[in-house]
Motif scaffolding. Structure first.
Motif, PDB file in Angstrom:
ATOM      1  N   ARG A  69      -5.936   6.758   4.981  1.00  0.00           N
ATOM      2  CA  ARG A  69      -6.924   6.457   3.933  1.00  0.00           C
ATOM      3  C   ARG A  69      -8.280   6.278   4.599  1.00  0.00           C
ATOM      4  O   ARG A  69      -8.456   5.420   5.451  1.00  0.00           O
ATOM      5  N   LEU A 121      -4.052  14.072  -6.413  1.00  0.00           N
ATOM      6  CA  LEU A 121      -2.734  14.143  -5.755  1.00  0.00           C
ATOM      7  C   LEU A 121      -1.680  13.374  -6.535  1.00  0.00           C
ATOM      8  O   LEU A 121      -0.511  13.749  -6.523  1.00  0.00           O
ATOM      9  N   ARG A 122      -2.070  12.308  -7.201  1.00  0.00           N
ATOM     10  CA  ARG A 122      -1.114  11.477  -7.963  1.00  0.00           C
ATOM     11  C   ARG A 122      -0.650  12.166  -9.230  1.00  0.00           C
ATOM     12  O   ARG A 122       0.403  11.843  -9.767  1.00  0.00           O
ATOM     13  N   ARG A 123      -1.447  13.102  -9.753  1.00  0.00           N
ATOM     14  CA  ARG A 123      -1.091  13.777 -11.008  1.00  0.00           C
ATOM     15  C   ARG A 123       0.014  14.717 -10.827  1.00  0.00           C
ATOM     16  O   ARG A 123       0.690  15.182 -10.238  1.00  0.00           O
ATOM     17  N   SER A 127     -11.705   9.140  -3.744  1.00  0.00           N
ATOM     18  CA  SER A 127     -10.989   8.600  -4.899  1.00  0.00           C
ATOM     19  C   SER A 127     -10.514   9.719  -5.825  1.00  0.00           C
ATOM     20  O   SER A 127      -9.385   9.715  -6.301  1.00  0.00           O
ATOM     21  N   THR A 173       0.854  -1.177   0.000  1.00  0.00           N
ATOM     22  CA  THR A 173       0.000   0.000   0.000  1.00  0.00           C
ATOM     23  C   THR A 173       0.888   1.224   0.000  1.00  0.00           C
ATOM     24  O   THR A 173       2.072   1.138   0.306  1.00  0.00           O
ATOM     25  N   GLN A 174       0.324   2.355  -0.307  1.00  0.00           N
ATOM     26  CA  GLN A 174       1.103   3.583  -0.278  1.00  0.00           C
ATOM     27  C   GLN A 174       1.512   3.944   1.141  1.00  0.00           C
ATOM     28  O   GLN A 174       2.442   4.680   1.338  1.00  0.00           O
ATOM     29  N   SER A 216      -9.924  12.885  -5.012  1.00  0.00           N
ATOM     30  CA  SER A 216      -8.853  13.673  -4.397  1.00  0.00           C
ATOM     31  C   SER A 216      -7.539  12.910  -4.413  1.00  0.00           C
ATOM     32  O   SER A 216      -6.476  13.502  -4.609  1.00  0.00           O
ATOM     33  N   THR A 217      -7.574  11.601  -4.264  1.00  0.00           N
ATOM     34  CA  THR A 217      -6.359  10.797  -4.334  1.00  0.00           C
ATOM     35  C   THR A 217      -5.800  10.817  -5.744  1.00  0.00           C
ATOM     36  O   THR A 217      -4.595  10.952  -5.926  1.00  0.00           O
ATOM     37  N   ALA A 218      -6.666  10.701  -6.744  1.00  0.00           N
ATOM     38  CA  ALA A 218      -6.235  10.744  -8.141  1.00  0.00           C
ATOM     39  C   ALA A 218      -5.610  12.101  -8.469  1.00  0.00           C
ATOM     40  O   ALA A 218      -4.606  12.171  -9.172  1.00  0.00           O
TER      41      ALA A 218
END
Length: 193
Positions: free
Chosen positions: A121, A191-193, A185, A37-38, A187-189
């Protein structure tokens, strides 16, 4: 029929390794398995991250992997027993049909107390609050050590909440929970960008 709470301890002290157990009434998990996991570190490091939030709060160093790992009094089985008897599946989460894995991070201080519990999470506000409540109220641990001296150590634990098949849920509460999870989901996506 009782909801199930599964705890898989992915302790930073044991990077990328989860441990599980089977308890009597409301808690179960699989045998030890690898999990990624992250929230788990990619590599073991016995130094503190200077950008770590916990370090910035009070200026004290927090280690990820000390020489001697902190241990719950009585070991992992005692920890799982404590958690199985303490965690209660919140009624609001049952009504919404909310389930999933809440990932928590906390610090075991030099005196063995637990502090700085935070949700890494989220799954549902009620599940998050219950997981934080139980971790924050844990009894003292045997502290981690470096060079024979007690140090602060960061741990990460995922807590999986699972509804039993056939549980009747409130459709409106379920839709609200699904919107909440979609927002998490998104907001997590972002942050990954």
């Amino acid at each position: 029929m009782k909801p199930t709470i599964t705890l898989t301890a992915a302790l930073i002290a044991w990077p990328l390794l989860g441990s599980g157990f089977k308890a009597s009434h409301s808690l179960h998990a699989a045998t030890p398995q690898h999990i990624i996991t992250q929230a788990c570190p990619a590599s073991a490091d016995s130094t503190a991250d200077p950008t770590d939030e916990a370090n910035a709060q009070d200026g004290r160093i927090v280690f990820s992997t000390p020489d001697v790992q902190p241990q719950f009094r009585g070991g992992t089985k005692a920890l799982m027993k404590y958690l199985s008897h303490t965690i209660k599946y919140p009624k609001a989460a049952i009504r919404a049909g909310a389930q999933g894995r809440v990932i928590l991070q906390f610090i075991i201080n030099e005196d063995g107390t637990v502090s700085g519990t935070k949700v890494v999470r989220s799954v549902h506000p009620a599940l998050d609050a219950e997981a934080v409540r139980v971790i924050s109220s844990m009894p003292r641990w045997a502290p981690g050590k470096i060079g024979g001296k007690a140090v602060r150590v960061k741990y990460t634990i995922p807590v999986k909440f699972q509804m039993p098949t056939g549980t009747i849920v409130d459709p409106k509460a379920y839709r609200q929970w699904k919107k909440y999870m979609k927002a998490q989901s998104d907001s997590t996506a972002a942050l990954r960008r």
